[in-house]
Design a protein around this motif. Structure first.
Motif, mmCIF file in Angstrom:
data_model
loop_
_atom_site.group_PDB
_atom_site.id
_atom_site.type_symbol
_atom_site.label_atom_id
_atom_site.label_comp_id
_atom_site.label_asym_id
_atom_site.label_seq_id
_atom_site.Cartn_x
_atom_site.Cartn_y
_atom_site.Cartn_z
ATOM 1 N N GLU A 76 0.727 -1.343 0.469
ATOM 2 C CA GLU A 76 0.496 -0.057 -0.299
ATOM 3 C C GLU A 76 0.599 0.966 -0.036
ATOM 4 O O GLU A 76 0.937 1.924 -0.559
ATOM 5 C CB GLU A 76 -0.832 -0.002 0.993
ATOM 6 N N VAL A 77 1.880 1.056 1.362
ATOM 7 C CA VAL A 77 2.751 2.413 1.179
ATOM 8 C C VAL A 77 3.659 2.050 -0.436
ATOM 9 O O VAL A 77 3.593 3.708 -0.863
ATOM 10 C CB VAL A 77 3.874 1.923 2.138
ATOM 11 N N GLU A 78 4.027 1.729 -1.164
ATOM 12 C CA GLU A 78 4.763 1.386 -2.515
ATOM 13 C C GLU A 78 3.832 2.450 -3.174
ATOM 14 O O GLU A 78 4.412 2.798 -4.174
ATOM 15 C CB GLU A 78 5.669 0.132 -2.552
ATOM 16 N N ILE A 79 2.238 0.918 -3.543
ATOM 17 C CA ILE A 79 2.053 2.248 -4.418
ATOM 18 C C ILE A 79 1.500 3.724 -4.711
ATOM 19 O O ILE A 79 1.021 4.213 -5.296
ATOM 20 C CB ILE A 79 -0.147 1.647 -4.438
ATOM 21 N N SER A 121 2.675 3.626 13.064
ATOM 22 C CA SER A 121 2.260 4.640 12.474
ATOM 23 C C SER A 121 3.597 5.284 11.201
ATOM 24 O O SER A 121 4.723 4.960 12.099
ATOM 25 C CB SER A 121 1.726 5.587 13.897
ATOM 26 N N LEU A 122 3.145 5.866 10.200
ATOM 27 C CA LEU A 122 4.575 6.168 9.676
ATOM 28 C C LEU A 122 3.973 7.550 9.244
ATOM 29 O O LEU A 122 2.868 8.276 8.874
ATOM 30 C CB LEU A 122 3.934 5.822 8.160
ATOM 31 N N LEU A 123 4.178 8.895 9.188
ATOM 32 C CA LEU A 123 4.644 9.860 8.729
ATOM 33 C C LEU A 123 5.037 10.597 7.672
ATOM 34 O O LEU A 123 6.610 10.154 7.446
ATOM 35 C CB LEU A 123 4.136 10.986 10.544
ATOM 36 N N LEU A 142 1.762 16.776 4.512
ATOM 37 C CA LEU A 142 1.411 16.069 5.167
ATOM 38 C C LEU A 142 0.657 15.085 4.813
ATOM 39 O O LEU A 142 -0.949 14.961 5.156
ATOM 40 C CB LEU A 142 1.608 16.319 6.972
ATOM 41 N N VAL A 143 0.667 13.405 5.944
ATOM 42 C CA VAL A 143 0.070 12.412 5.604
ATOM 43 C C VAL A 143 0.394 11.270 6.227
ATOM 44 O O VAL A 143 1.996 10.981 6.646
ATOM 45 C CB VAL A 143 0.170 11.571 3.694
ATOM 46 N N THR A 144 0.108 10.488 6.769
ATOM 47 C CA THR A 144 0.025 9.500 7.746
ATOM 48 C C THR A 144 -0.619 8.066 7.654
ATOM 49 O O THR A 144 -2.115 8.108 7.286
ATOM 50 C CB THR A 144 -0.583 10.176 9.039
ATOM 51 N N PHE A 145 -0.450 6.883 7.889
ATOM 52 C CA PHE A 145 -0.489 5.781 7.812
ATOM 53 C C PHE A 145 -0.654 5.507 9.287
ATOM 54 O O PHE A 145 0.445 5.433 10.011
ATOM 55 C CB PHE A 145 0.195 4.834 7.035
ATOM 56 N N VAL A 146 -1.527 5.134 9.906
ATOM 57 C CA VAL A 146 -1.967 4.101 10.671
ATOM 58 C C VAL A 146 -2.125 2.847 10.873
ATOM 59 O O VAL A 146 -3.272 2.735 10.149
ATOM 60 C CB VAL A 146 -2.668 4.568 12.244
ATOM 61 N N TYR A 147 -1.516 1.917 10.842
ATOM 62 C CA TYR A 147 -1.564 -0.065 10.634
ATOM 63 C C TYR A 147 -2.197 -0.754 11.817
ATOM 64 O O TYR A 147 -0.849 -1.075 12.837
ATOM 65 C CB TYR A 147 -0.394 -0.134 9.708
ATOM 66 N N ASP A 148 -2.924 -1.736 11.863
ATOM 67 C CA ASP A 148 -2.533 -3.189 12.383
ATOM 68 C C ASP A 148 -2.203 -4.065 11.662
ATOM 69 O O ASP A 148 -2.886 -4.502 11.313
ATOM 70 C CB ASP A 148 -4.063 -2.945 12.730
ATOM 71 N N ILE A 200 -11.391 16.318 9.402
ATOM 72 C CA ILE A 200 -10.489 16.365 8.596
ATOM 73 C C ILE A 200 -9.748 17.196 9.419
ATOM 74 O O ILE A 200 -8.786 17.130 9.249
ATOM 75 C CB ILE A 200 -11.290 17.178 7.011
ATOM 76 N N ASN A 201 -10.014 17.863 10.574
ATOM 77 C CA ASN A 201 -9.208 18.733 11.338
ATOM 78 C C ASN A 201 -8.150 17.780 12.351
ATOM 79 O O ASN A 201 -6.925 18.007 12.274
ATOM 80 C CB ASN A 201 -9.752 19.833 12.088
ATOM 81 N N PHE A 202 -8.293 16.898 12.070
ATOM 82 C CA PHE A 202 -7.702 15.395 12.753
ATOM 83 C C PHE A 202 -6.917 14.549 12.368
ATOM 84 O O PHE A 202 -7.593 13.244 12.545
ATOM 85 C CB PHE A 202 -8.144 15.083 14.832
ATOM 86 N N GLN A 203 -7.428 14.507 10.619
ATOM 87 C CA GLN A 203 -6.731 13.329 9.933
ATOM 88 C C GLN A 203 -5.128 13.424 10.022
ATOM 89 O O GLN A 203 -5.426 11.812 9.420
ATOM 90 C CB GLN A 203 -7.759 13.979 8.101
ATOM 91 N N PHE A 204 -4.744 13.792 10.258
ATOM 92 C CA PHE A 204 -2.592 13.651 10.219
ATOM 93 C C PHE A 204 -2.512 12.819 11.772
ATOM 94 O O PHE A 204 -2.248 14.253 12.584
ATOM 95 C CB PHE A 204 -2.337 14.978 10.219
ATOM 96 N N PHE A 205 -2.364 11.841 11.876
ATOM 97 C CA PHE A 205 -1.941 11.309 13.153
ATOM 98 C C PHE A 205 -1.540 10.631 13.302
ATOM 99 O O PHE A 205 -1.440 9.885 12.469
ATOM 100 C CB PHE A 205 -3.061 11.141 14.522
ATOM 101 N N VAL A 206 -0.309 10.094 14.529
ATOM 102 C CA VAL A 206 0.367 8.644 15.130
ATOM 103 C C VAL A 206 -0.004 8.107 16.618
ATOM 104 O O VAL A 206 -0.669 9.276 16.857
ATOM 105 C CB VAL A 206 1.474 9.301 13.953
ATOM 106 N N LEU A 207 0.140 7.323 16.272
ATOM 107 C CA LEU A 207 0.462 6.959 18.242
ATOM 108 C C LEU A 207 1.656 6.170 17.920
ATOM 109 O O LEU A 207 2.348 5.678 16.978
ATOM 110 C CB LEU A 207 -0.435 5.146 17.708
#
Length: 280
Positions: A76-79, A121-123, A142-148, A200-207
């Motif tokens: 998903e990240v590479e795409i 999490s990826l920032l 900014l783009v974030t991915f939080v992954y289970d 939308i105001n809290f869409q970029f986050f990491v754990l």
């Protein structure tokens, strides 16, 4: 003439003895789950960092992104990375003319956070330069991915908490107070609008092991010259919303981060951006 270069470098990470995290009966209670030596390492104890560089007469594109060992996440990240590069390159080629003497640049870099053995999490920071002056500051996105990792799915904010009533209002109030303290009343109106209780105001986050870090891109809560802003919400403060315990327990590197594929010890904080990222 266009050249494409792809390089892969593996970094064997040597972890401090205190980097382990033992399971606790109540992982959300203060003092529980203290780091223990000799805890089992997760698959993230060996991390690969991939780089792509593309250069033509019109532009230079560089991107660094992780290979975590989780096939679904990595794909998903590479795409996503390749889509960003293609969109930028095609856009530049469409607007460029022989008399247009601008050299465009784009850089994508990342930070990685492990809050538990089941969640990373990826920032990503995306810096682009499309102006006429070499001294002009780049635009930053900014783009974030939080992954289970266990269930192989990307998590939204609503997936992380079992009790969501008043969650957005709480985050709004918490972030607004924190940002006003940091930035002062001169940014009051921007902070008020940028922290309204909307998803939308809290869409970029990491754990992180300590809780939830929320990021605000330039312009959202402050004038552009002040750059991106972030607010750290402690896990203890989020307990009222029943955060999923599996996302914050069992990590073997509870304070470990990776910035652009380079290891940072728990004693060092990640820089806002790598030195080679700006000026673009």
């Amino acid at each position: 003439m266009c050249g494409v270069f792809i390089s892969i470098s593996c970094l064997a990470l040597i972890l401090p003895a205190r980097a382990g995290l033992a399971a606790a009966k109540d992982p959300l209670s203060p003092g529980k789950g203290a780091p223990q030596a000799n805890a089992a390492k997760t698959h993230l104890s060996l991390v690969s960092s991939k780089s792509i560089v593309r250069k033509t007469d019109l532009y230079l594109i560089t991107a660094t992104y992780p290979a975590t060992g989780n096939k679904i996440l990595d794909a998903e990240v590479e795409i996503w990375i390749k889509e960003q590069l293609a969109t930028f390159a095609h856009g530049i080629e469409d607007i460029s003319t022989p008399d247009r003497q601008i050299f465009y640049r784009m850089n994508i870099d990342y930070e990685l956070y492990e809050s538990s053995a089941e969640c990373i999490s990826l920032l990503f920071r995306i810096n682009t330069y499309t102006g006429n002056s070499p001294w002009e500051a780049p635009d930053t996105g900014l783009v974030t991915f939080v992954y289970d990792l266990k269930n192989g799915r990307k998590l939204a904010l609503t997936d992380i908490f079992q009790e969501q009533r008043e969650l957005l209002q709480f985050l709004s109030d918490f972030c607004r107070e924190d940002l006003l303290t940091k930035l002062g009343k001169s940014q009051n109106e921007r902070i008020r609008k940028g922290t309204n209780p909307k998803p939308i105001n809290f869409q970029f986050f990491v754990l992180t092991p300590a809780g939830l870090d929320i990021y605000f891109p330039p312009y959202q809560v402050a004038e552009a010259s002040l750059g991106e802003q972030s607010v750290s919400v402690p896990l203890k403060a989020l307990k009222q919303f029943s955060p999923l315990p599996s996302l914050w327990t069992g990590g073997s590197r509870s304070n470990f981060q990776i910035n652009g594929g380079l290891p940072l010890t728990p004693e060092r904080s990640a820089p806002a951006a790598r030195a080679d990222m700006k000026p673009l």
